[in-house]
Design a protein around this motif. Structure first.
Motif, PDB file in Angstrom:
ATOM      1  N   PHE A 138       0.868  -1.175   0.000  1.00  0.00           N
ATOM      2  CA  PHE A 138       0.000   0.000   0.000  1.00  0.00           C
ATOM      3  C   PHE A 138       0.905   1.224   0.000  1.00  0.00           C
ATOM      4  CE2 PHE A 138      -2.661   3.238   2.061  1.00  0.00           C
ATOM      5  CZ  PHE A 138      -3.759   3.180   1.230  1.00  0.00           C
ATOM      6  N   ILE A 139       0.922   1.949  -1.124  1.00  0.00           N
ATOM      7  CA  ILE A 139       1.907   3.021  -1.292  1.00  0.00           C
ATOM      8  C   ILE A 139       1.283   4.420  -1.261  1.00  0.00           C
ATOM      9  CG2 ILE A 139       3.536   1.573  -2.563  1.00  0.00           C
ATOM     10  CD1 ILE A 139       2.438   2.747  -5.148  1.00  0.00           C
ATOM     11  N   SER A 140       0.052   4.522  -0.784  1.00  0.00           N
ATOM     12  CA  SER A 140      -0.635   5.817  -0.790  1.00  0.00           C
ATOM     13  C   SER A 140      -0.548   6.560   0.533  1.00  0.00           C
ATOM     14  CB  SER A 140      -2.117   5.620  -1.178  1.00  0.00           C
ATOM     15  OG  SER A 140      -2.219   5.141  -2.495  1.00  0.00           O
ATOM     16  N   LEU A 141       0.312   6.099   1.440  1.00  0.00           N
ATOM     17  CA  LEU A 141       0.464   6.807   2.709  1.00  0.00           C
ATOM     18  C   LEU A 141       0.951   8.231   2.470  1.00  0.00           C
ATOM     19  CD1 LEU A 141       2.104   4.078   4.970  1.00  0.00           C
ATOM     20  CD2 LEU A 141      -0.272   4.821   4.960  1.00  0.00           C
ATOM     21  N   SER A 142       0.389   9.174   3.191  1.00  0.00           N
ATOM     22  CA  SER A 142       0.713  10.585   3.002  1.00  0.00           C
ATOM     23  C   SER A 142       1.801  11.047   3.968  1.00  0.00           C
ATOM     24  CB  SER A 142      -0.549  11.430   3.193  1.00  0.00           C
ATOM     25  OG  SER A 142      -0.240  12.798   3.227  1.00  0.00           O
TER      26      SER A 142
ATOM     27  N   ILE B 149      -6.082   9.099   7.786  1.00  0.00           N
ATOM     28  CA  ILE B 149      -7.091   8.475   6.920  1.00  0.00           C
ATOM     29  C   ILE B 149      -7.542   9.442   5.824  1.00  0.00           C
ATOM     30  CG2 ILE B 149      -9.453   7.591   6.831  1.00  0.00           C
ATOM     31  CD1 ILE B 149      -8.970   6.408   9.630  1.00  0.00           C
ATOM     32  N   LEU B 150      -7.830  10.694   6.207  1.00  0.00           N
ATOM     33  CA  LEU B 150      -8.311  11.679   5.239  1.00  0.00           C
ATOM     34  C   LEU B 150      -7.277  11.982   4.162  1.00  0.00           C
ATOM     35  CD1 LEU B 150     -10.150  14.212   7.600  1.00  0.00           C
ATOM     36  CD2 LEU B 150     -11.189  12.553   6.040  1.00  0.00           C
ATOM     37  N   LEU B 151      -6.027  12.235   4.579  1.00  0.00           N
ATOM     38  CA  LEU B 151      -4.986  12.588   3.611  1.00  0.00           C
ATOM     39  C   LEU B 151      -4.576  11.397   2.751  1.00  0.00           C
ATOM     40  CD1 LEU B 151      -2.726  14.993   5.711  1.00  0.00           C
ATOM     41  CD2 LEU B 151      -4.438  15.568   3.989  1.00  0.00           C
TER      42      LEU B 151
ATOM     43  N   LYS C  65      -4.923  11.088  -1.311  1.00  0.00           N
ATOM     44  CA  LYS C  65      -3.796  10.728  -2.161  1.00  0.00           C
ATOM     45  C   LYS C  65      -4.122   9.511  -3.022  1.00  0.00           C
ATOM     46  CE  LYS C  65       1.088   9.438  -2.046  1.00  0.00           C
ATOM     47  NZ  LYS C  65       2.259   9.124  -1.188  1.00  0.00           N
ATOM     48  N   ALA C  66      -4.804   8.536  -2.431  1.00  0.00           N
ATOM     49  CA  ALA C  66      -5.164   7.325  -3.181  1.00  0.00           C
ATOM     50  C   ALA C  66      -6.105   7.658  -4.330  1.00  0.00           C
ATOM     51  CB  ALA C  66      -5.801   6.310  -2.237  1.00  0.00           C
ATOM     52  N   LYS C  67      -7.099   8.512  -4.075  1.00  0.00           N
ATOM     53  CA  LYS C  67      -8.038   8.904  -5.122  1.00  0.00           C
ATOM     54  C   LYS C  67      -7.328   9.677  -6.232  1.00  0.00           C
ATOM     55  CE  LYS C  67     -12.249   9.056  -2.309  1.00  0.00           C
ATOM     56  NZ  LYS C  67     -13.320   9.921  -1.748  1.00  0.00           N
TER      57      LYS C  67
ATOM     58  N   LYS D  14      -6.970   2.078  -4.939  1.00  0.00           N
ATOM     59  CA  LYS D  14      -7.983   1.679  -3.971  1.00  0.00           C
ATOM     60  C   LYS D  14      -7.492   1.957  -2.559  1.00  0.00           C
ATOM     61  CE  LYS D  14     -10.176  -1.978  -6.682  1.00  0.00           C
ATOM     62  NZ  LYS D  14     -10.515  -3.432  -6.711  1.00  0.00           N
ATOM     63  N   ILE D  15      -8.383   2.476  -1.731  1.00  0.00           N
ATOM     64  CA  ILE D  15      -7.997   2.792  -0.353  1.00  0.00           C
ATOM     65  C   ILE D  15      -8.175   1.585   0.557  1.00  0.00           C
ATOM     66  CG2 ILE D  15     -10.304   3.678   0.212  1.00  0.00           C
ATOM     67  CD1 ILE D  15      -6.909   4.926   1.585  1.00  0.00           C
TER      68      ILE D  15
END
Length: 203
Positions: A23-27, A83-85, A89-91, A96-97
């Motif tokens: 999962f690479i969408s961490l902000s 979670i919000l950020l 970023k994922a969107k 997919k989140i």
């Protein structure tokens, strides 16, 4: 020429496999804000203890409950912001989140964190709070290292730093508050800034 094409194809396949298993969408920005929340929370806790308890924290006192509430608010704000950020970023990248990879990430992160939290509550109930700061740092570090297998591998380095600070805190419990500030506050801001400019800005 064909060998170069094969190498290119292999590299692309490897990148796709890596993205599908992590999962690479961490902000990175969420890390910065979590650090800021921790610094503010630490300042509030310090003010409560110094102003109202004259430097002594009594476990069954009102100030202690306020400090616990303060810590809970810091944790809650950090989680909500993350979670919000991360969702944003994922969107933005069309990812997919919530899928099998993100579920594995959350589960592996929560196992050490929940066990550590329960253990800390147990020893606090027994009026043993000298190692609380060290245990928070150590279990949080373990959670980061455990979760790094399913996310950006760089977060394991933050986990190692938290472990190191936790062990120092266990050896010098009198500096627990300041080591907690360093680990959860300063290091989150530094590490979040590095992650932001490395992964978020470039993309």
């Amino acid at each position: 020429m064909e060998s170069k094409d094969y190498l290119k194809d292999i590299s692309e396949i490897k990148n796709l496999m890596n993205k599908s298993s992590r999962f690479i969408s961490l902000s990175g920005l969420s890390g910065i804000l979590a650090g800021i929340y921790a610094l503010i929370g630490a300042a509030v806790a310090y003010w409560l203890v110094v102003e109202y308890s004259k430097g002594t924290l009594i476990l069954d006192g009102k100030v202690f409950k306020l400090v616990i509430l303060d810590l809970f608010l810091v944790a809650a704000l950090s989680v909500i912001t993350g979670i919000l950020l991360t969702t944003r970023k994922a969107k933005k990248h069309g990812a997919k989140i919530w899928d099998a990879t993100s579920r594995r990430l959350v589960i592996n992160f929560l196992i050490p964190l929940v066990v550590g939290g329960l253990y800390i509550l147990i020893i606090l109930n027994q009026q043993k709070y000298g190692q609380t700061g060290a245990l928070m740092l150590i279990f949080y570090g373990l959670a980061l290292i455990n979760a790094s297998k399913y996310s950006i591998g760089d977060i394991r380095y933050l986990g190692f730093i938290q472990l190191f600070l936790g062990l120092i805190c266990a050896w010098f419990p009198g500096y627990g508050f300041w080591l907690w500030v360093l680990g959860f506050g300063v290091m989150h801001i530094i590490y979040g800034s590095w992650m932001h400019f490395k992964y978020d800005v470039k993309k």
